[in-house]
Design an enzyme around this catalytic site. Structure first.
Site, PDB file in Angstrom:
ATOM      1  N   ASP A 178       0.969  -1.234   0.079  1.00  0.00           N
ATOM      2  CA  ASP A 178       0.042  -0.047  -0.093  1.00  0.00           C
ATOM      3  C   ASP A 178       0.866   1.228   0.122  1.00  0.00           C
ATOM      4  OD1 ASP A 178      -2.090   1.412  -0.095  1.00  0.00           O
ATOM      5  OD2 ASP A 178      -2.905   0.525   1.780  1.00  0.00           O
ATOM      6  N   GLU A 217     -14.383   2.152  -0.739  1.00  0.00           N
ATOM      7  CA  GLU A 217     -13.643   2.630   0.532  1.00  0.00           C
ATOM      8  C   GLU A 217     -14.160   4.175   0.684  1.00  0.00           C
ATOM      9  OE1 GLU A 217      -9.468   2.708   0.978  1.00  0.00           O
ATOM     10  OE2 GLU A 217      -9.279   4.040  -0.751  1.00  0.00           O
TER      11      GLU A 217
END
Length: 645
Positions: free
Chosen positions: A397, A451
């Site tokens: 990430d 998200e």
């Protein structure tokens, strides 16, 4: 001392007579013209439509030798929306001083790249490519925003689309690709790239007239820890060059797709065809599949005898859920490791070896979250250690850049992961061809996925952003270069009037079946089930349906669609077909031609009668498909999906 030269200086060495060089697509509709009168330029025409006016190709030079050819071959694609792709194009190769210019004409578009043939190192100071259009056309523009640490090129590659004319583009802003331009007669031109390796990614910005010009992040010389939650490495000083080449190397493909109908984009293979060839001799260990995911649902479990969170009991529960629904993976997301290390200062509440042992007994595999910055520290040591423990992959990430350093690093991480038979899922980075070179790179984020519903602002008229329209745009554009980790599967669904952002108990815009349809419509070899096991267990019919949909396919058939409005696809895995449709906030009645599935039985999930008022409303039924069109109704931001045996 190395002899670093400037590319432009290399290409000006020849003084051969300038002329036009042409290459035509196999179907004869697309004509590409290249000339070197003052600088290398190309033009694209589709039948009577001027797609691209004479546009600079980035570098100057004179042609020394010309070669033409034809290619027709089939390429296996085992981790894709079809088992193989047809690679058919006509080729024009122009030999320059130390470079070759390769130009390909496909039936779906045209592409070019420069290939450096020299043996001495060079610096690429800049690449001044442009895409000149003949009128002030409407465009779908994905602007860069939310810069990390205030740095222009430090960004997560997640962009909504501003639908505006080329003249209305913001001159001080850059955009990512793919970017679509609406041509006359319903045609589209899509500017994109692939084959990006040891070179920065391409940004686009407004040029003079109706022109898009390129911009690239220079090589970082100094970096500091910063950005979002101090998870980024933010460049503080950059070099005066965008790339340094140590020897022979192909530069990225610059691509312009040309479609007569939007639906052609839904089954376009250009991102695969122009990506680097697979570099792994053995790919049998790479297993696509579904993931029980923790972060989006905020570890919200109900009816359990323990306090849910980043702890051993919670992940054993996720593993039990994964086993129940035959999900291949569970992700242990952010919170298990130390802030600065994946080997030290680990969270004492979660016994990772114990979780791995439990998962192994249940036949479930574990993927660990890691920031790119933390994984840079002793990459091989970390990967070997966790592979030996039984981890099968990493979700890497916060890359949040695509300058030369980061692109090179993404290849190095993928190669190291492959050495230890580890999958990687890249977040904060858009796909650009590496997924074919290293198919253990099973997904990318680089998308405004589910998200964003956790913190979506609300206005007097509803959510600030039109997520369902975005949902019906990304299969046409964002999906072109590669898969996307949208993370669908919300079980709490809301109409426009009822939606609000909620980090701890998130919901989605649109209907339940809108979410369910994404599992067929969105390409993701590693696909998340984003909601909590508790919510899925409260909705067992929906959960079982979602869990049974594969993540790679053998064949894809486009049933129709319009960018930003709606889409419908059918995909085959083995002898089973998976069909889905979804739309934006405008309700629709559609007729799907499924005559090629005549005589087969289908399990259908559709929007309920009251889905326009209560978005969780759905209905299910079985039907036998005959030769007649299948009539379906899509509620606002609705969906329809079926499994056809």
């Amino acid at each position: 001392m190395k002899n670093y030269l400037v590319l432009i200086g290399l290409l000006l060495a020849s003084s051969s007579v300038a002329k036009d060089y042409k290459v035509v697509s196999p179907d004869g509709k697309i004509k590409v013209t290249v000339n070197d009168r003052q600088q290398l330029r190309w033009q694209i025409d589709h039948e009577q439509t001027c797609v691209l006016m004479s546009s600079a190709m980035g570098f100057d030079g004179k042609v020394k030798k010309v070669k033409k050819g034809k290619v027709s071959q089939t390429i296996p694609t085992p981790f894709y929306k079809k088992a193989s792709v047809k690679d058919e194009y006509n080729l024009l190769t122009l030999k320059l001083q130390d470079f070759d210019l390769e130009v390909r004409a496909y039936n779906i578009g045209a592409a070019y790249r420069f290939v450096y043939r020299g043996n001495h190192p060079i610096d690429i100071n800049k690449e001044s490519s442009e895409f000149r259009f003949s009128d002030d056309y409407q465009a779908f523009v994905p602007y860069v925003n939310d810069n990390r640490g205030g740095e222009r090129y430090c960004y997560s590659f997640e962009s909504y689309y501003d639908e505006q004319r080329l003249s209305q583009m913001f001159p001080d802003s850059i955009a990512i690709t793919p970017l679509a331009v609406c041509l006359p007669g319903g045609k589209k031109a899509v500017v994109m790239e692939t084959g990006v390796e040891n070179y920065p990614g391409m940004f686009l910005k407004k040029g003079q007239g109706h022109t898009l010009v390129t911009e690239f992040a220079s090589v970082p010389l100094e970096e500091k820890i910063g950005g979002f939650d101090r998870l980024n490495l933010v460049p503080t000083k950059r070099a005066p060059y965008i790339a340094r080449l140590e020897g022979p190397q192909a530069l990225p493909w610059r691509i312009v797709l040309v479609t007569e109908e939007d639906s052609q984009l839904l089954n376009c293979d250009m991102g695969q065809l122009l990506a680097p060839q697979c570099r792994l001799k053995d790919v049998s260990w790479i297993k696509p599949g579904k993931v029980a995911w923790d972060w989006w649902n905020n570890w919200n479990l109900t009816g359990v005898p323990f306090h849910a969170g980043v702890n051993t009991d919670t992940y054993k529960y996720y593993i039990d859920f994964a086993k129940k629904y035959n999900l291949e993976y569970v992700i242990i997301d952010e919170g298990w490791s130390g802030r600065e290390s994946l080997m030290e200062d680990l969270n004492p509440d979660i016994d990772v070896p114990a979780v791995l042992e439990y998962a192994h007994k249940q036949g479930v595999r574990i993927i660990l979250w890691a920031s790119w910055r933390s994984l840079l520290n002793d990459t091989e040591k970390v990967m070997k250690h966790y592979a030996d423990l039984g981890v099968c992959g990493f979700k890497v990430d916060f890359f949040d850049r695509d300058d030369q350093r980061v692109i090179r690093s993404s290849y190095e991480i993928a190669a190291m992961a492959a050495k230890y038979h580890l999958l990687v899922d890249y977040h904060g980075l858009k796909p650009s061809g590496i997924q074919r070179a290293y198919p253990n790179v099973v997904n990318f984020e680089g998308v405004k996925g589910l998200e964003n519903s956790k913190w979506e602002p609300r206005t007097a008229n509803g959510p600030l952003h039109d997520q369902p329209r975005y949902d019906c745009t990304i299969p046409y554009l964002r999906a072109l270069p590669g898969p996307m980790d949208y993370t669908p599967g919300a079980m709490l669904n809301a109409t426009k009037g009822n939606f609000f952002g909620n980090n701890n108990n998130p919901m989605s815009q649109g209907t339940r079946v809108h979410q369910m349809a994404m599992y067929t419509l969105f390409e993701a070899p590693l696909q998340m089930m984003a909601d909590s096991p508790s919510k899925y267990l409260q909705n067992p019919e929906c959960a079982a349906f979602i869990a049974s949909i594969p993540t790679t396919f053998d064949e894809t058939v486009v049933l129709g669609g319009e960018m930003g409005e709606w889409l419908a696809l059918a995909r085959r895995k083995g002898n089973t077909w998976y069909v889905a449709a979804m739309n934006n906030w405008t309700s629709r009645d559609l007729q799907l031609n499924l005559s090629f599935l005549s005589g087969r039985k289908a399990l259908v999930f559709a929007d309920g009668v009251n889905a326009d008022r209560e978005a969780t409303d759905w209905q299910s039924h079985e039907m036998t498909i005959d030769g007649n069109p299948v009539n379906i109704h899509l509620a606002p931001a609705g969906g329809w999906t079926a499994i056809v045996e």
